[in-house]
Design a protein around this motif. Sequence first.
Motif, PDB file in Angstrom:
ATOM      1  N   ASP A  61       0.477  16.421  22.080  1.00 34.67           N
ATOM      2  CA  ASP A  61       1.755  16.629  21.379  1.00 34.67           C
ATOM      3  C   ASP A  61       1.775  15.850  20.073  1.00 34.67           C
ATOM      4  O   ASP A  61       2.240  16.348  19.050  1.00 34.67           O
ATOM      5  CB  ASP A  61       2.932  16.209  22.260  1.00 34.67           C
ATOM      6  N   TYR A  62       1.272  14.632  20.107  1.00 37.12           N
ATOM      7  CA  TYR A  62       1.223  13.810  18.896  1.00 37.12           C
ATOM      8  C   TYR A  62       0.310  14.462  17.848  1.00 37.12           C
ATOM      9  O   TYR A  62       0.666  14.563  16.689  1.00 37.12           O
ATOM     10  CB  TYR A  62       0.719  12.404  19.228  1.00 37.12           C
ATOM     11  N   ALA A  63      -0.858  14.935  18.306  1.00 36.40           N
ATOM     12  CA  ALA A  63      -1.800  15.572  17.375  1.00 36.40           C
ATOM     13  C   ALA A  63      -1.207  16.852  16.784  1.00 36.40           C
ATOM     14  O   ALA A  63      -1.393  17.147  15.606  1.00 36.40           O
ATOM     15  CB  ALA A  63      -3.105  15.875  18.089  1.00 36.40           C
ATOM     16  N   ALA A  64      -0.465  17.610  17.584  1.00 34.46           N
ATOM     17  CA  ALA A  64       0.137  18.844  17.107  1.00 34.46           C
ATOM     18  C   ALA A  64       1.246  18.588  16.099  1.00 34.46           C
ATOM     19  O   ALA A  64       1.489  19.399  15.204  1.00 34.46           O
ATOM     20  CB  ALA A  64       0.686  19.656  18.283  1.00 34.46           C
ATOM     21  N   SER A  65       1.902  17.448  16.194  1.00 32.49           N
ATOM     22  CA  SER A  65       3.000  17.149  15.276  1.00 32.49           C
ATOM     23  C   SER A  65       2.530  16.626  13.930  1.00 32.49           C
ATOM     24  O   SER A  65       3.290  16.589  12.976  1.00 32.49           O
ATOM     25  CB  SER A  65       3.945  16.116  15.911  1.00 32.49           C
ATOM     26  N   LYS A  66       1.282  16.266  13.832  1.00 31.50           N
ATOM     27  CA  LYS A  66       0.740  15.741  12.573  1.00 31.50           C
ATOM     28  C   LYS A  66       0.327  16.900  11.665  1.00 31.50           C
ATOM     29  O   LYS A  66      -0.285  17.856  12.137  1.00 31.50           O
ATOM     30  CB  LYS A  66      -0.494  14.861  12.828  1.00 31.50           C
ATOM     31  N   PRO A  67       0.628  16.792  10.376  1.00 27.16           N
ATOM     32  CA  PRO A  67       0.188  17.860   9.461  1.00 27.16           C
ATOM     33  C   PRO A  67      -1.328  17.790   9.274  1.00 27.16           C
ATOM     34  O   PRO A  67      -1.926  16.710   9.331  1.00 27.16           O
ATOM     35  CB  PRO A  67       0.925  17.541   8.161  1.00 27.16           C
ATOM     36  N   GLU A  68      -1.938  18.953   9.060  1.00 30.93           N
ATOM     37  CA  GLU A  68      -3.390  19.003   8.848  1.00 30.93           C
ATOM     38  C   GLU A  68      -3.727  18.411   7.494  1.00 30.93           C
ATOM     39  O   GLU A  68      -3.022  18.614   6.513  1.00 30.93           O
ATOM     40  CB  GLU A  68      -3.885  20.443   8.927  1.00 30.93           C
TER      41      GLU A  68
END
Length: 70
Positions: A61-68
């Motif tokens: 979830d944390y990784a998904a919330s970070k912008p690429e």
Amino acid sequence: MSNFTLSPLSTLCLVTASDLKRSQQEVSLTREEQACFEDTKAVLDTVRFSPRAATLRLIFDYAASKPEKP
């Protein structure tokens, strides 16, 4: 008052290369200690880490919330 950051005693505590060689040569394990060392090493090789599902969910979830990053 002195401007030096090292104390006068620090120069008396220097370790030389010959000191290190001597200490490495002095280290030898008894048969019992060597057997315990090998047993411990073998057991540590079998240790596996598996995180809980909740922990993995938080990570994803944390990784998904970070912008690429470009």
